[in-house]
Design an enzyme around this catalytic site. Structure first.
Site, PDB file in Angstrom:
ATOM      1  N   ASP A 252       1.344   4.050   2.465  1.00  0.00           N
ATOM      2  CA  ASP A 252       0.403   4.492   3.440  1.00  0.00           C
ATOM      3  C   ASP A 252      -0.851   5.412   3.016  1.00  0.00           C
ATOM      4  OD1 ASP A 252       1.506   3.206   5.777  1.00  0.00           O
ATOM      5  OD2 ASP A 252       3.285   4.475   5.564  1.00  0.00           O
TER       6      ASP A 252
ATOM      7  N   CYS B 124       7.366   8.770  -3.402  1.00  0.00           N
ATOM      8  CA  CYS B 124       8.383   7.653  -3.118  1.00  0.00           C
ATOM      9  C   CYS B 124       7.690   6.260  -2.561  1.00  0.00           C
ATOM     10  CB  CYS B 124       9.318   8.265  -1.886  1.00  0.00           C
ATOM     11  SG  CYS B 124       8.434   8.824  -0.414  1.00  0.00           S
TER      12      CYS B 124
ATOM     13  N   HIS C 219      10.346 -13.209   4.270  1.00  0.00           N
ATOM     14  CA  HIS C 219      11.654 -12.747   3.862  1.00  0.00           C
ATOM     15  C   HIS C 219      11.990 -13.563   2.689  1.00  0.00           C
ATOM     16  CE1 HIS C 219      12.682 -11.039   7.905  1.00  0.00           C
ATOM     17  NE2 HIS C 219      12.255 -10.144   7.019  1.00  0.00           N
TER      18      HIS C 219
ATOM     19  N   GLU D  72       1.103  11.277   3.276  1.00  0.00           N
ATOM     20  CA  GLU D  72       0.770   9.712   3.210  1.00  0.00           C
ATOM     21  C   GLU D  72      -0.559   9.543   4.068  1.00  0.00           C
ATOM     22  OE1 GLU D  72       4.044   7.334   4.559  1.00  0.00           O
ATOM     23  OE2 GLU D  72       4.576   8.956   6.255  1.00  0.00           O
TER      24      GLU D  72
HETATM   25  C1  PEP Z   1       5.005   5.220   1.933  1.00  0.00           C
HETATM   26  O1  PEP Z   1       4.356   5.197   2.686  1.00  0.00           O
HETATM   27  O2  PEP Z   1       4.590   5.264   0.586  1.00  0.00           O
HETATM   28  C2  PEP Z   1       6.424   5.273   1.995  1.00  0.00           C
HETATM   29  C3  PEP Z   1       7.213   5.151   1.121  1.00  0.00           C
HETATM   30  O3  PEP Z   1       6.948   4.865   3.228  1.00  0.00           O
HETATM   31  P1  PEP Z   1       6.970   3.406   4.066  1.00  0.00           P
HETATM   32  O4  PEP Z   1       6.741   2.516   2.684  1.00  0.00           O
HETATM   33  O5  PEP Z   1       8.216   3.387   4.652  1.00  0.00           O
HETATM   34  O6  PEP Z   1       5.941   3.417   5.172  1.00  0.00           O
HETATM   35 MG    MG Z   2       4.816   5.590   4.777  1.00  0.00          MG
END
Ligand code: PEP
Ligand code: MG
Length: 577
Positions: free
Chosen positions: A461, A508, A194, A437
């Site tokens: 992911d 994303c 953190h 993902e």
């Molecule tokens: C990802 O897996 O790229 C993603 C944006 O989701 P998270 O990081 O929340 O698993």
């Molecule tokens: Mg993800």
């Protein structure tokens, strides 16, 4: 004589400042046997210290300036919640009573037992939460021992200072940031702590995990810290100082230039409009996203509504949270349904069962939602109701097959009919899209694209699952490679399948926020980038300077290369940083 030290760079930036060492975090804890008549008073002493520690944390929280990203306050809230956890409070009181020992010694036993539990955890992210236990118990211990850690008092002093410590708590970072600390170095911690996350959010350059830093660095000496490379240079000579001052000036200039881009659209040199969106975790983040010029929200991670609490958020509570975002953001808002499991565990929201050996491969995200339809239904109802207030769309995480996507859509359709039957006012159809993902989804993208209204590539992911690397395991971090040809192939196929079907494809995952990859992604045909708001302007700058048409040709050609080394060199040559 100059001294080079290397730790783990966790927060970018150059600092040139004088060392100020913090006193050691470890405390001498005496153990004393109590007479029977002393026990009640000792329990009261513990309760009083606990109350003071809580008050201290509340005061720190109150000092967080308005407009600071909400995750910063969330760190302090986590510590306040942990402070009140019964395993700490009741556990310590029981030890005082049963073993008839003083409060400090009893609390130390509680702390050590809890730390031992965290250290045995398979999940490296959860393992790092041992630091939170240590920070929280350390705060009560300091009150009991009347040994409050003295942070530097800087009133009136303007000389830049850099803190060197064994470890720093999130609360201390907030206080130090108010004293305008230039940077910090710690002996312990890693990039997922953190403390590291907070340093990044607050823009404080930092190097962690630099063992022996307190022994090797002297109070008052000048050091240069490079928070990207993880270097600390003590007692730099004139040449090194000149070099780093120039680098620091260039970075400041670069940041100042970026701010001018806030109101500008992300249009490439050859006239293509790219969409820049924000990833947000809490409804309050929507404002920060807008301020940074995001055209909308590309990923709202709803699981944070479920964290740090014992109960589940009701439909009404969720509706209010989603409605706030939908009303606050003018552009499109992609709301991701619950992605619990793996590194995002909560107290509520899942049936109790044995901890899985491979949580990242287990019952997470859409799998959990389909297994526990009541949990999913409540969220979907809240989402459908809120979406009628603006431009929301629903995104399903961790989809691995067309069938799974259809199953989730059936739940959404049923919830819609239910709401209509109840007389609720709903807008037209809410677009439902898939996160890509899981490698299977990327490979099945041409089929999924016929069902989904949009795709969003979750590279965090996708890379983990393609390369079989636990994304939170430090030991295999070195294998985490967004440029692995297998990863690039999956990204490319997903974009192509989406484009061929005429649906929007966004990204994303963190890769979309990394300026090193912007030109590559433009060349692969990506048109929507979603990222944490602080990264938006840097990516916009690169887009404005890019010729997408030329990048398309160059990337198509380099993707054909059979020589992986050459491919990598050509990607690096695209620039972007
Ligand atoms: C990802 O897996 O790229 C993603 C944006 O989701 P998270 O990081 O929340 O698993
Ligand atoms: Mg993800």
């Amino acid at each position: 004589m100059s001294l080079w030290l290397t730790g783990i760079g966790v927060s970018r930036g150059i600092a040139i400042a004088r060392v100020q060492k913090l006193q050691a975090g470890d405390l001498e804890i005496p153990e004393r046997a109590l007479a029977a008549g002393e026990v009640d008073a000792e329990v009261m002493r513990f309760a009083a210290a606990h109350g003071i520690a809580r008050q201290q944390l509340r005061e720190v929280r109150a000092q967080i300036p308005a407009g600071t990203p909400s995750d910063i306050a969330a760190f302090i809230d986590t510590h306040i919640l942990m402070l009140d956890d019964r395993s700490i409070t009741d556990g310590t009181v029981q030890t005082i009573r049963n073993q008839r020992i003083n409060a400090e010694a009893a609390l130390r036993k509680t702390r050590d037992a809890l730390i031992a539990v965290f250290e045995q955890m398979e999940d490296p992210y959860l393992r790092t939460r041992r630091d939170d236990v240590s920070h929280v118990c350390g705060r009560i211990l300091r009150v009991l021992l009347k040994s409050e850690r003295q942070l530097p008092q800087r009133s009136g002093q303007t000389e830049p200072f850099l803190v060197v410590a064994d470890d720093i708590t999130p609360a201390d970072i907030i206080l130090l940031s108010q004293q305008h600390v230039s940077a910090f170095v710690t002996e312990y911690g890693g990039p997922l702590s953190h403390t590291a996350i907070l340093a990044r959010s607050l823009g404080i350059p930092a190097v962690v995990g630099l063992r022996d830093a307190r022994r090797l660095l002297r109070d008052g000496e000048t050091v240069v810290l490079d928070g990207e490379a993880g270097h600390v240079l003590a007692d730099p000579d004139a040449l090194a100082l000149d070099f780093y001052r120039a680098k620091q000036r260039a970075q400041a200039q670069y940041r100042a230039n970026l701010i001018r881009l806030k109101g500008r659209e992300a249009i490439s040199r050859d006239g293509l409009h790219l969409r820049l969106l924000a990833n947000i975790e809490l409804p309050e983040d929507a404002k920060v996203a807008q301020e940074n010029g995001a055209e909308g929200v590309g990923l709202y991670r709803t699981e944070f509504l479920y964290m740090n609490r014992k109960d589940l958020p009701s439909e009404e509570e969720q509706y209010e949270a989603y409605a706030r975002i939908v009303q606050a953001v003018a552009g499109p808002i992609t709301i991701r349904t619950l992605d619990l499991g793996a590194d995002k565990q909560v107290d509520s929201g899942r049936s109790q069962g044995p901890t899985p050996n491979n949580p990242a491969l287990g019952l997470r995200a859409i799998r959990l939602c389909l297994k526990e339809p009541d949990l999913f239904r409540v969220q979907i109802r809240a989402l459908l109701r809120a979406s009628s207030l603006g431009r929301a769309q629903i995104m399903l995480p961790m989809i691995s097959s067309v069938q799974e996507f259809r199953q989730a859509c059936a739940v959404i359709d049923a919830a819609r009919l239910e709401l209509i039957a109840e007389g609720k006012q709903l807008s037209g159809e809410v677009p439902v899209g898939a996160m890509i993902e899981v490698p299977a989804a990327a490979l099945a993208a041409p089929w999924l694209a016929r069902q989904a209204r949009f795709f969003s590539i979750g590279t965090n992911d996708l890379i983990q699952y393609t390369l079989a690397i636990d994304r939170v395991d430090d030991e295999v971090n070195y294998l985490y490679d967004p440029l692995h040809p297998a990863v690039l192939q999956l990204i490319s196929r997903t974009i192509e399948a989406g484009n061929a079907a005429g649906i929007e494809v966004a990204m994303c995952g963190e890769m979309a926020a990394d300026p090193k990859y912007t030109r590559l992604l433009l060349g692969l045909g990506l048109r929507e980038f979603s990222m944490h708001p602080e990264a938006l302007l840097e990516i916009k700058q690169i887009i404005i300077e890019s010729d997408v048409g030329a990048l398309r040709k160059e990337v198509a050609s380099l993707m054909q290369s059979q020589d992986l080394q050459e491919m990598r060199e050509r990607i690096n040559a695209l620039g972007g940083h």
